[in-house]
Structures are given as structure tokens and as C-alpha cells.
Enzyme design. Structure first.
Site, mmCIF file in Angstrom:
data_model
loop_
_atom_site.group_PDB
_atom_site.id
_atom_site.type_symbol
_atom_site.label_atom_id
_atom_site.label_comp_id
_atom_site.label_asym_id
_atom_site.label_seq_id
_atom_site.Cartn_x
_atom_site.Cartn_y
_atom_site.Cartn_z
ATOM 1 C CG HIS A 72 -0.385 -0.030 2.517
ATOM 2 N ND1 HIS A 72 0.144 -1.297 2.954
ATOM 3 C CD2 HIS A 72 0.067 0.692 3.487
ATOM 4 C CE1 HIS A 72 0.565 -1.086 4.193
ATOM 5 N NE2 HIS A 72 0.631 0.214 4.637
ATOM 6 C CG HIS A 112 0.727 5.537 4.090
ATOM 7 N ND1 HIS A 112 -0.164 5.391 5.254
ATOM 8 C CD2 HIS A 112 1.509 4.374 4.085
ATOM 9 C CE1 HIS A 112 0.072 4.286 5.925
ATOM 10 N NE2 HIS A 112 0.874 3.729 5.184
HETATM 11 P P1 5GP Z 1 1.617 0.504 7.511
HETATM 12 O O1 5GP Z 1 1.714 -0.764 7.271
HETATM 13 O O2 5GP Z 1 1.766 1.361 6.187
HETATM 14 O O3 5GP Z 1 2.636 0.859 8.396
HETATM 15 O O4 5GP Z 1 0.329 0.991 8.203
HETATM 16 C C1 5GP Z 1 -0.960 0.179 7.813
HETATM 17 C C2 5GP Z 1 -1.913 1.700 7.715
HETATM 18 O O5 5GP Z 1 -3.246 0.966 7.656
HETATM 19 C C3 5GP Z 1 -1.945 2.523 9.143
HETATM 20 O O6 5GP Z 1 -1.764 3.910 8.496
HETATM 21 C C4 5GP Z 1 -3.348 2.127 9.483
HETATM 22 O O7 5GP Z 1 -3.982 3.215 10.144
HETATM 23 C C5 5GP Z 1 -4.161 1.433 8.434
HETATM 24 N N1 5GP Z 1 -5.210 0.452 8.975
HETATM 25 C C6 5GP Z 1 -5.086 -0.395 9.848
HETATM 26 N N2 5GP Z 1 -5.926 -1.192 9.736
HETATM 27 C C7 5GP Z 1 -6.901 -0.589 8.873
HETATM 28 C C8 5GP Z 1 -8.328 -1.049 8.648
HETATM 29 O O8 5GP Z 1 -8.791 -1.991 9.203
HETATM 30 N N3 5GP Z 1 -8.885 -0.172 7.721
HETATM 31 C C9 5GP Z 1 -8.201 0.910 7.353
HETATM 32 N N4 5GP Z 1 -8.898 1.750 6.312
HETATM 33 N N5 5GP Z 1 -7.070 1.280 7.415
HETATM 34 C C10 5GP Z 1 -6.370 0.674 8.272
#
Ligand code: 5GP
Length: 139
Positions: free
Chosen positions: A103, A105
Site C-alpha cells: 500500500h 499512503h
Molecule cells: P503501514 O503498514 O503502512 O505501517 O500502516 C498500515 C496503515 O493501515 C495504517 O496507517 C493504519 O492506520 C491503516 N489501517 C490499519 N487497519 C486498517 C483497517 O482496518 N482499515 C483501514 N481503512 N485502514 C487500516
């Protein structure tokens, strides 16, 4: 490298097993709102096909996700009158990754305004209204 886990939370979002606030999708990618937004309008862009992160993504997956990331960067900039846009992407736990489906951001930014700290649940009504602004900017 660890295998892709089809039970990760974004795979469940893709399958519609858990809810999400979707703002855009095409054949290859989905964009939806982050539930812990670090700026108003913080969203995530993912491929619809499985890969953990940048390290195992194919050139085709990356091309599709980057095209949607750019589309969404322009949309959030217009929707929020942003001065700039931050793109973040993390690989493996040591690289800051928490959800193991690739993903990007997309965070609209305003001059002099820091991002909020990570890990705080957003207000779902506010997230819904931000999503609506982004959808409107796409049209
Ligand atoms: P990363 O893997 O890039 O560190 O972070 C994962 C991102 O996914 C975080 O910004 C977190 O807020 C978001 N996130 C985690 N669980 C969920 C979810 O169930 N739904 C959504 N829409 N975002 C999520």
C-alpha cells in the site's frame, strides 16, 4: 521472504469481508480512507492482486498502483486545497510496515502543519465527509 498472508486486513477489505470507505477503484487498484488518518484526507492505494510490499511486487502491480497514487495525489490536493502531498510506503516490519499487502499512503499537506501522531482512530463521520470531498474532486 515471508509468504503473502491472504488473511491480512487489506485482503479482507478487498473481498468485502470488513468495511472500508472506498473513494476510487479500477480493474487493478483500490483507494480507500485510512482509519487512523495522520492528516485529513489520508488514504491508501493498494493493488487488487496479492503482494506483501514493494519487495515482491511485479512491475505491472507497481505501475498500476503508482498510476492510481498519482491520480489520488491530484485529487486530495484539489479536494483539500493542499500545498503539497506526502506519499509513504513501508516494507516489512523493520521498515515500518504493519499491514502486509502493498500500500501507498497519500496524505494532503498544508504549509507548516505537522502530521498527527500515528495510531489514533479517526472520527468516522469526518472520514466519510473527507471521502466525499475526494470523490467530488475526482469527478
Ligand atoms: P503501514 O503498514 O503502512 O505501517 O500502516 C498500515 C496503515 O493501515 C495504517 O496507517 C493504519 O492506520 C491503516 N489501517 C490499519 N487497519 C486498517 C483497517 O482496518 N482499515 C483501514 N481503512 N485502514 C487500516
Amino acid at each position: 521472504m515471508t509468504a503473502y498472508d491472504p488473511e491480512n486486513i487489506f485482503a479482507k477489505i478487498l473481498r468485502g469481508e470488513i468495511p472500508s470507505t472506498r473513494v476510487y477503484e479500477d480493474d487493478d487498484t483500490l483507494a480507500f480512507m485510512d482509519i487512523m488518518p495522520r492528516t485529513d484526507g489520508h488514504l491508501l492505494v493498494i493493488p487488487k492482486t496479492p503482494c506483501r510490499n514493494l519487495l515482491d511486487a511485479s512491475p505491472e502491480q507497481l505501475a498500476a498502483v503508482m498510476a492510481t497514487t498519482k491520480k489520488m495525489a491530484l485529487a486530495v490536493k484539489a479536494a483539500f486545497g493542499a500545498d503539497g502531498v506526502t506519499i509513504q510506503q513501508f516494507n516489512e516490519a523493520a521498515g515500518g510496515q504493519e499491514v502486509f499487502h502493498l500500500h501507498f499512503h497519500v496524505l494532503p499537506r498544508h504549509e507548516g502543519m505537522p502530521m498527527r501522531p500515528p495510531g489514533n482512530m479517526g472520527d468516522m463521520d469526518a472520514i466519510a465527509s473527507h471521502a466525499e470531498k475526494i470523490r467530488a474532486a475526482l469527478n
